[in-house]
Each structure stands twice: as structure tokens, then as C-alpha cells.
Design an enzyme around this catalytic site. Structure first.
Site, PDB file in Angstrom:
ATOM      1  CG  ASN A  46      -0.396  -0.062   2.540  1.00 46.45           C
ATOM      2  OD1 ASN A  46       0.554  -0.792   2.791  1.00 46.45           O
ATOM      3  ND2 ASN A  46      -0.963   0.701   3.462  1.00 46.45           N
ATOM      4  CD  GLU A  48      -1.633   5.062   4.694  1.00 44.51           C
ATOM      5  OE1 GLU A  48      -2.256   4.136   5.230  1.00 44.51           O
ATOM      6  OE2 GLU A  48      -1.079   5.986   5.337  1.00 44.51           O
ATOM      7  CB  CYS A  57      -5.194  -1.342  -2.372  1.00 42.09           C
ATOM      8  SG  CYS A  57      -6.574  -0.419  -1.665  1.00 42.09           S
ATOM      9  CD  GLU A  59      -5.293  -6.004  -1.322  1.00 42.47           C
ATOM     10  OE1 GLU A  59      -5.867  -6.472  -0.341  1.00 42.47           O
ATOM     11  OE2 GLU A  59      -4.935  -4.798  -1.392  1.00 42.47           O
TER      12      GLU A  59
END
Length: 138
Positions: A46, A48, A57, A59
Site C-alpha cells: 500500500n 498512502e 492498495c 493488491e
């Protein structure tokens, strides 16, 4: 195609990339590893952003890495997440990532999650996102 990859290796790849996550706002670090049809593992963490909805994210990053490498089918995903300090916790993918996984899922696609006690929960893509909308609908 290598579908006999030990699950430990997939979790290890997710855990290894998790420590490189950029999560200064939530302090919640996530790593994901995707196994493609060719037996390659692609990872993402991830990332941010101060403009909160603009983050990425783990994934999604792993799927993007798979696509960039020429992969188009996900056989398995392992996700490891939790606070920066401490043990990982059960970390299921968000709704958007469930749809992203679905885009490249095949009948055999499984998503594996590990909790803080080391227990593994494995779900099929259909269990993860029932009655999903996918490429076949277009």
C-alpha cells in the site's frame, strides 16, 4: 504453469514487500503477492497519499505489476497486513480490490489471508465477491 507453488512462498513474498509500504497516515502496512498462470509472483504494497483517496492498495499494486509483466490471469493471492509495529492481522481486500482481483480471476483463483495466530483463511474468488460483474458481462 506452476500451480504447486508452496503457499508459504506466496505469504513470504507478501510479508517481504509489506515492510516497504508507505503508510504514514494510517500506520497500517499491507503487502500482497499474486501468482500468475506462468508461475511468477508479483508483489505490491500500500502507498498512502496526503490526498487520502489517491492512495494505492497493495493488491492493486501487485495486479498492476502482473499486468506490466504480461500476466493476465491470477491463480492465487496472499495478503499480509497490520500495524507497522506488531504482528499481522487478518486483512481481507477492500471492495475495490475484490473487483480488481475478479477482473483477472479464473475458476481456480484463491485468496489467502493469515491472521495474527498464523491461521490461514482461503477463499475462492466467487466466495470473495459473490454474484460479481466481470469481463464476461461486457
Amino acid at each position: 504453469m506452476s500451480t504447486n507453488l508452496p503457499l508459504d512462498r506466496l505469504f513470504e513474498a507478501a510479508a517481504d514487500v509489506r515492510v516497504r509500504a508507505h503508510a504514514p497516515y494510517s500506520g497500517f502496512f499491507v503487502g500482497a503477492a499474486v501468482l500468475d498462470r506462468e508461475g511468477r509472483i508479483h508483489v505490491g504494497c500500500n502507498v498512502e497519499n496526503a490526498a487520502l483517496p489517491e492512495g494505492l492498495c497493495a493488491e492493486a499494486g501487485a495486479i498492476a505489476a502482473m499486468v506490466a509483466a504480461g500476466g493476465r490471469e491470477i491463480l492465487a493471492v496472499a495478503i499480509v497486513g497490520g500495524p507497522a509495529e506488531g504482528e499481522p492481522v487478518l486483512c481481507p481486500p477492500c471492495g475495490g480490490c475484490r473487483q480488481k482481483i475478479r477482473e483477472f480471476a479464473v475458476d481456480a483463483t484463491t485468496v489467502h489471508l493469515r491472521d495474527d495466530g498464523g491461521a490461514v483463511t482461503s477463499l475462492t474468488a466467487a466466495e470473495l465477491l459473490p454474484l460479481s460483474f466481470g469481463p464476461g458481462h461486457l
